[in-house]
Design a protein around this motif. Structure first.
Motif, PDB file in Angstrom:
ATOM      1  N   ILE A   1       0.825  -1.218   0.000  1.00 19.64           N
ATOM      2  CA  ILE A   1       0.000   0.000   0.000  1.00 19.64           C
ATOM      3  C   ILE A   1       0.858   1.268   0.000  1.00 19.64           C
ATOM      4  O   ILE A   1       0.324   2.373  -0.208  1.00 19.64           O
ATOM      5  CB  ILE A   1      -0.970   0.026   1.198  1.00 19.64           C
ATOM      6  N   ALA A   2       2.183   1.137   0.214  1.00 17.82           N
ATOM      7  CA  ALA A   2       3.054   2.317   0.236  1.00 17.82           C
ATOM      8  C   ALA A   2       2.977   3.127  -1.059  1.00 17.82           C
ATOM      9  O   ALA A   2       2.871   4.361  -1.015  1.00 17.82           O
ATOM     10  CB  ALA A   2       4.494   1.913   0.540  1.00 17.82           C
ATOM     11  N   PRO A   3       3.039   2.487  -2.261  1.00 18.10           N
ATOM     12  CA  PRO A   3       2.925   3.288  -3.492  1.00 18.10           C
ATOM     13  C   PRO A   3       1.617   4.062  -3.593  1.00 18.10           C
ATOM     14  O   PRO A   3       1.587   5.166  -4.157  1.00 18.10           O
ATOM     15  CB  PRO A   3       3.037   2.232  -4.601  1.00 18.10           C
ATOM     16  N   ILE A   4       0.549   3.489  -3.041  1.00 18.52           N
ATOM     17  CA  ILE A   4      -0.740   4.202  -3.048  1.00 18.52           C
ATOM     18  C   ILE A   4      -0.626   5.468  -2.220  1.00 18.52           C
ATOM     19  O   ILE A   4      -1.093   6.549  -2.633  1.00 18.52           O
ATOM     20  CB  ILE A   4      -1.855   3.293  -2.509  1.00 18.52           C
ATOM     21  N   LEU A   5       0.000   5.363  -1.046  1.00 16.43           N
ATOM     22  CA  LEU A   5       0.155   6.536  -0.180  1.00 16.43           C
ATOM     23  C   LEU A   5       1.025   7.596  -0.844  1.00 16.43           C
ATOM     24  O   LEU A   5       0.725   8.793  -0.769  1.00 16.43           O
ATOM     25  CB  LEU A   5       0.756   6.117   1.163  1.00 16.43           C
ATOM     26  N   PHE A   6       2.106   7.165  -1.501  1.00 16.78           N
ATOM     27  CA  PHE A   6       2.964   8.130  -2.195  1.00 16.78           C
ATOM     28  C   PHE A   6       2.210   8.792  -3.346  1.00 16.78           C
ATOM     29  O   PHE A   6       2.312  10.009  -3.549  1.00 16.78           O
ATOM     30  CB  PHE A   6       4.220   7.436  -2.727  1.00 16.78           C
ATOM     31  N   GLY A   7       1.453   8.006  -4.089  1.00 21.30           N
ATOM     32  CA  GLY A   7       0.691   8.570  -5.202  1.00 21.30           C
ATOM     33  C   GLY A   7      -0.339   9.580  -4.740  1.00 21.30           C
ATOM     34  O   GLY A   7      -0.489  10.664  -5.332  1.00 21.30           O
ATOM     35  N   VAL A   8      -1.082   9.228  -3.675  1.00 24.74           N
ATOM     36  CA  VAL A   8      -2.084  10.152  -3.132  1.00 24.74           C
ATOM     37  C   VAL A   8      -1.416  11.423  -2.633  1.00 24.74           C
ATOM     38  O   VAL A   8      -1.916  12.539  -2.857  1.00 24.74           O
ATOM     39  CB  VAL A   8      -2.871   9.464  -1.992  1.00 24.74           C
ATOM     40  N   SER A   9      -0.277  11.273  -1.963  1.00 22.18           N
ATOM     41  CA  SER A   9       0.426  12.439  -1.424  1.00 22.18           C
ATOM     42  C   SER A   9       0.857  13.391  -2.542  1.00 22.18           C
ATOM     43  O   SER A   9       0.631  14.611  -2.457  1.00 22.18           O
ATOM     44  CB  SER A   9       1.644  11.974  -0.626  1.00 22.18           C
ATOM     45  N   VAL A  10       1.483  12.847  -3.577  1.00 24.96           N
ATOM     46  CA  VAL A  10       1.951  13.689  -4.687  1.00 24.96           C
ATOM     47  C   VAL A  10       0.771  14.352  -5.388  1.00 24.96           C
ATOM     48  O   VAL A  10       0.805  15.550  -5.709  1.00 24.96           O
ATOM     49  CB  VAL A  10       2.774  12.846  -5.677  1.00 24.96           C
ATOM     50  N   LEU A  11      -0.290  13.586  -5.614  1.00 21.80           N
ATOM     51  CA  LEU A  11      -1.452  14.126  -6.322  1.00 21.80           C
ATOM     52  C   LEU A  11      -2.092  15.267  -5.548  1.00 21.80           C
ATOM     53  O   LEU A  11      -2.372  16.341  -6.103  1.00 21.80           O
ATOM     54  CB  LEU A  11      -2.463  13.010  -6.568  1.00 21.80           C
ATOM     55  N   ILE A  12      -2.326  15.045  -4.254  1.00 24.84           N
ATOM     56  CA  ILE A  12      -2.973  16.074  -3.433  1.00 24.84           C
ATOM     57  C   ILE A  12      -2.088  17.312  -3.324  1.00 24.84           C
ATOM     58  O   ILE A  12      -2.565  18.446  -3.464  1.00 24.84           O
ATOM     59  CB  ILE A  12      -3.305  15.514  -2.039  1.00 24.84           C
TER      60      ILE A  12
END
Length: 300
Positions: free
Chosen positions: A274-285
């Motif tokens: 799930i780490a890539p999901i968290l990084f993706g959400v962080s960058v997007l937001i």
């Protein structure tokens, strides 16, 4: 575009507004950590459904007199109940488990809790028919037809127990995601305020750059990168926090349930997935909030 200049401006901005930057990182990390916790619960529920879907049974518990006096289910009413179960439409298999076998199963399930095993006695475990259905969703047919019959103490549908457990886990997931949403809102506001403050403190330098021909995108890019960098650092903190939470808290609190197989084990691999999901959400937001803030509230 001079890359070195852009990144030097990013470093300057992060250092100049260090307190707001730290607050933004921590808020983002908490938000992503709660989101990660919700995703871990989702993975646990998915694993449980996959593990139990093909193992769900209906347990027909027999009365104490039948359990004590008919060890091989050769007499009435036990033999009649077995025949009725085997001829019921939708039943795949019927396995009789006498009191001794039931006690052995109990000890295997709770071997991680020796104190509980010591307190238990074989006389407390009823003989049981374990009925596997072709369609676990039709367990209510067995419950309805065999509840109250002679020799039957009770009929337990494992699916209902799992439904209650899933409801509890889904409630934990929904609570974590709701708190993550509130924290995300706070992170969005902090990102927006940080960008506005950073732009205001560097308004003179930016104004000079615009006078000598710098484009609007060139002057705004450092502020946008600042938000993304802070978001990525927040994501790193959240992933590290989840790893530590899993290792030092979750495994200790739910260790017995993991060992006994009641709950599926969550490994560090689940956190890394799930780490890539968290990084993706962080960058997007971070990028989206920074861009909208610069377009609506900052004139550079």
């Amino acid at each position: 575009m001079r890359t070195s200049f852009v990144f030097s401006e990013v470093v300057t901005g992060l250092r100049r507004n260090v307190t707001m930057t730290i607050a933004m990182i921590l808020t983002t990390a908490i938000s992503l950590g709660l989101l990660g916790g919700g995703l871990l619960v989702v993975r646990m529920v998915d694993k449980m459904q996959a593990n139990y879907q093909g193992k769900l049974e209906v347990a027909v518990l027999l009365t104490n007199d039948v359990s004590a006096n008919d060890q091989d289910c050769s007499s009435q009413p036990c033999s009649g109940l077995r025949q009725s179960l085997e001829t019921t439409s939708g039943v795949e298999t019927v396995v009789f488990e006498n009191r001794e076998k039931g006690f052995e199963r109990f000890k295997r399930i709770f071997e991680a809790q020796p104190e509980l095993v010591k307190l238990a006695r074989p006389e407390a475990i009823p003989a049981t028919f374990r009925v596997k259905l072709e369609d676990p969703e039709r367990a209510d047919v067995i419950v309805r037809e065999f509840s109250g019959k002679a020799g039957v103490k009770s009929v337990d549908d494992q699916g209902k127990f799992l439904d209650r457990l899933f409801n509890v886990l889904n409630g934990v997931r929904d609570g974590a995601l709701f708190l993550a949403l509130l924290q995300a809102l706070a992170a969005l506001l902090l990102i927006s305020n940080t960008i506005q403050v950073s732009a205001y403190t560097r308004r003179t330098e930016v104004g000079i750059m615009r006078l000598v021909g710098a484009t609007r995108w060139y002057t705004q890019l450092p502020f946008l990168i600042e938000a993304v960098v802070a978001g990525i650092i927040g994501a790193v903190v959240s992933v590290v926090g989840l790893v530590l939470f899993k290792a030092f808290i979750l495994d200790r609190v739910l260790g017995d349930l993991f060992t006994s197989g009641i709950l599926p084990t969550l490994g560090q691999l689940d956190v890394l997935i799930i780490a890539p999901i968290l990084f993706g959400v962080s960058v997007l937001i971070s990028a989206l909030t920074g861009y909208v803030t610069l377009r609506l509230y900052v004139r550079l």
